[in-house]
Design a protein around this motif. Structure first.
Motif, PDB file in Angstrom:
ATOM      1  N   VAL A 131       0.744  -1.171  -0.326  1.00 32.03           N
ATOM      2  CA  VAL A 131       0.072   0.045   0.046  1.00 32.03           C
ATOM      3  C   VAL A 131       0.821   1.183  -0.108  1.00 32.03           C
ATOM      4  N   ALA A 132       2.081   1.196   0.800  1.00 35.13           N
ATOM      5  CA  ALA A 132       2.783   2.333   0.746  1.00 35.13           C
ATOM      6  C   ALA A 132       3.550   2.638  -0.638  1.00 35.13           C
ATOM      7  N   LEU A 133       3.927   1.526  -1.330  1.00 31.06           N
ATOM      8  CA  LEU A 133       4.569   1.519  -2.439  1.00 31.06           C
ATOM      9  C   LEU A 133       3.572   2.022  -3.425  1.00 31.06           C
ATOM     10  N   LEU A 134       2.272   1.549  -3.620  1.00 31.56           N
ATOM     11  CA  LEU A 134       1.293   1.970  -4.230  1.00 31.56           C
ATOM     12  C   LEU A 134       1.208   3.547  -4.407  1.00 31.56           C
ATOM     13  N   ASN A 135       1.094   4.042  -3.042  1.00 29.08           N
ATOM     14  CA  ASN A 135       0.829   5.422  -2.877  1.00 29.08           C
ATOM     15  C   ASN A 135       1.939   6.173  -3.380  1.00 29.08           C
ATOM     16  N   PHE A 136       3.196   5.725  -3.177  1.00 28.17           N
ATOM     17  CA  PHE A 136       4.229   6.291  -3.850  1.00 28.17           C
ATOM     18  C   PHE A 136       4.307   6.265  -5.297  1.00 28.17           C
ATOM     19  N   MET A 137       3.849   5.215  -6.030  1.00 25.50           N
ATOM     20  CA  MET A 137       3.747   5.118  -7.251  1.00 25.50           C
ATOM     21  C   MET A 137       2.665   5.981  -7.799  1.00 25.50           C
ATOM     22  N   GLN A 138       1.832   6.075  -7.257  1.00 25.86           N
ATOM     23  CA  GLN A 138       0.436   7.153  -7.664  1.00 25.86           C
ATOM     24  C   GLN A 138       1.054   8.443  -7.447  1.00 25.86           C
ATOM     25  N   GLU A 146       1.231  16.026 -13.711  1.00 27.28           N
ATOM     26  CA  GLU A 146       1.385  17.659 -13.500  1.00 27.28           C
ATOM     27  C   GLU A 146       2.425  18.087 -14.336  1.00 27.28           C
ATOM     28  N   ARG A 147       3.523  17.611 -14.673  1.00 33.05           N
ATOM     29  CA  ARG A 147       4.513  17.945 -15.728  1.00 33.05           C
ATOM     30  C   ARG A 147       3.869  17.991 -17.128  1.00 33.05           C
ATOM     31  N   ALA A 148       3.195  16.850 -17.528  1.00 31.76           N
ATOM     32  CA  ALA A 148       2.454  17.070 -18.867  1.00 31.76           C
ATOM     33  C   ALA A 148       1.632  18.098 -18.936  1.00 31.76           C
ATOM     34  N   VAL A 149       0.808  18.430 -17.874  1.00 27.99           N
ATOM     35  CA  VAL A 149      -0.136  19.779 -18.146  1.00 27.99           C
ATOM     36  C   VAL A 149       0.823  21.055 -18.256  1.00 27.99           C
ATOM     37  N   GLY A 150       2.066  20.899 -17.405  1.00 33.14           N
ATOM     38  CA  GLY A 150       2.825  22.053 -17.485  1.00 33.14           C
ATOM     39  C   GLY A 150       3.274  22.066 -18.886  1.00 33.14           C
ATOM     40  N   LEU A 170      -4.184  17.822  -9.375  1.00 37.26           N
ATOM     41  CA  LEU A 170      -3.051  16.706  -9.340  1.00 37.26           C
ATOM     42  C   LEU A 170      -2.243  17.036  -8.362  1.00 37.26           C
ATOM     43  N   GLN A 171      -1.894  18.402  -7.798  1.00 31.45           N
ATOM     44  CA  GLN A 171      -1.165  18.804  -6.774  1.00 31.45           C
ATOM     45  C   GLN A 171      -1.877  18.279  -5.243  1.00 31.45           C
ATOM     46  N   GLU A 172      -3.046  18.291  -5.150  1.00 32.99           N
ATOM     47  CA  GLU A 172      -3.938  17.712  -4.172  1.00 32.99           C
ATOM     48  C   GLU A 172      -3.709  16.436  -3.962  1.00 32.99           C
ATOM     49  N   GLY A 173      -3.675  15.705  -5.063  1.00 35.41           N
ATOM     50  CA  GLY A 173      -3.706  14.117  -5.134  1.00 35.41           C
ATOM     51  C   GLY A 173      -2.420  13.734  -4.715  1.00 35.41           C
ATOM     52  N   GLN A 174      -1.323  14.375  -5.102  1.00 35.62           N
ATOM     53  CA  GLN A 174       0.025  13.950  -5.064  1.00 35.62           C
ATOM     54  C   GLN A 174       0.216  14.216  -3.454  1.00 35.62           C
ATOM     55  N   ARG A 176      -2.030  13.959  -0.995  1.00 36.13           N
ATOM     56  CA  ARG A 176      -2.695  12.756  -0.148  1.00 36.13           C
ATOM     57  C   ARG A 176      -1.845  11.610  -0.207  1.00 36.13           C
ATOM     58  N   CYS A 177      -1.376  11.241  -1.743  1.00 42.50           N
ATOM     59  CA  CYS A 177      -0.754  10.016  -1.894  1.00 42.50           C
ATOM     60  C   CYS A 177       0.713   9.877  -1.094  1.00 42.50           C
ATOM     61  N   PHE A 178       1.302  10.960  -1.033  1.00 43.47           N
ATOM     62  CA  PHE A 178       2.556  10.939  -0.246  1.00 43.47           C
ATOM     63  C   PHE A 178       2.520  11.155   1.353  1.00 43.47           C
ATOM     64  N   ASP A 179       1.292  11.701   1.793  1.00 44.22           N
ATOM     65  CA  ASP A 179       1.103  11.706   3.013  1.00 44.22           C
ATOM     66  C   ASP A 179       0.723  10.234   3.629  1.00 44.22           C
ATOM     67  N   ILE A 180      -0.266   9.417   2.627  1.00 49.37           N
ATOM     68  CA  ILE A 180      -0.127   8.110   2.995  1.00 49.37           C
ATOM     69  C   ILE A 180       1.127   7.277   3.111  1.00 49.37           C
ATOM     70  N   PHE A 181       1.829   7.442   1.966  1.00 49.51           N
ATOM     71  CA  PHE A 181       3.202   6.773   2.003  1.00 49.51           C
ATOM     72  C   PHE A 181       4.101   7.028   3.260  1.00 49.51           C
ATOM     73  N   GLY A 182       4.110   8.355   3.726  1.00 47.30           N
ATOM     74  CA  GLY A 182       5.149   8.973   4.822  1.00 47.30           C
ATOM     75  C   GLY A 182       4.362   8.265   6.118  1.00 47.30           C
TER      76      GLY A 182
END
Length: 182
Positions: A131-138, A146-150, A170-174, A176-182
């Motif tokens: 689950v941690a790895l999945l959230n990091f990957m996501q 986000e880079r593609a939109v840029g 996209l920033q908000e999603g990141q 959330r994912c990194f909070d769960i990963f951490g």
């Protein structure tokens, strides 16, 4: 399987980024770099396919793994579409938004396999790690989007309200994912 998928997702993310740059740049400028990244991604895919195929063909996989097997089948279907997409990018016959979306669908299908693998893990410790790895990957995937939109905004020369809203989402999603990963 998860390690192979992680490597494949990373390679496809790099290829997607250069595909976007190539489609937004003057013809021929980035073709050589993109060709190398496409070849790298195809090589990682070739190394990953046996792991996906073995899971899909294993008769010991019971009905309790139907979603997992369905995700693998869908990921293989999406991977089969890559050669045509690569030709279209090389020929510049696909809009950047479509190419980006199609790469994102391939990556999303691979992340779904990791999600289902985490769901099937019997050991709670392994599940937590997956689950941690999945959230990091996501989170990393959302950063790539986000880079593609840029790239899209900078190639246009402006960011309209829709692109700005997408960046914020996209920033908000990141986060959330990194909070769960951490």
């Amino acid at each position: 399987l998860v390690v192979r998928i992680s490597a494949l997702v990373h390679a496809l993310q790099k290829e997607r980024g250069y595909s976007n740059l190539t489609l937004c740049s003057p013809p021929g400028r980035l073709q050589q770099a993109l060709a190398g990244l496409s070849q790298d991604a195809a090589s990682v895919e070739a190394q990953s396919r046996p792991f996906l195929d073995d899971q899909a063909a294993d008769p010991a996989q019971g009905s309790g793994r139907a979603r997992f097997l369905n995700c693998i089948a869908f990921a293989l279907f999406r991977l089969d579409e890559l050669p045509a997409l690569r030709r279209q990018v090389r020929d510049r016959s696909v809009p950047v938004e479509d190419a980006d979306s199609r790469f994102t669908q391939v990556i999303g299908s691979l992340l779904a396999v990791v999600f289902e693998a985490a769901d099937l893990a019997l050991d709670p410790g392994v599940t937590r790690i997956l689950v941690a790895l999945l959230n990091f990957m996501q989170g990393k995937e959302l950063a790539g989007q986000e880079r593609a939109v840029g790239v899209e905004g900078f190639s246009r020369g402006y960011f309209d309200d829709e692109l700005q809203a997408r960046l914020l989402h996209l920033q908000e999603g990141q986060e959330r994912c990194f909070d769960i990963f951490g």
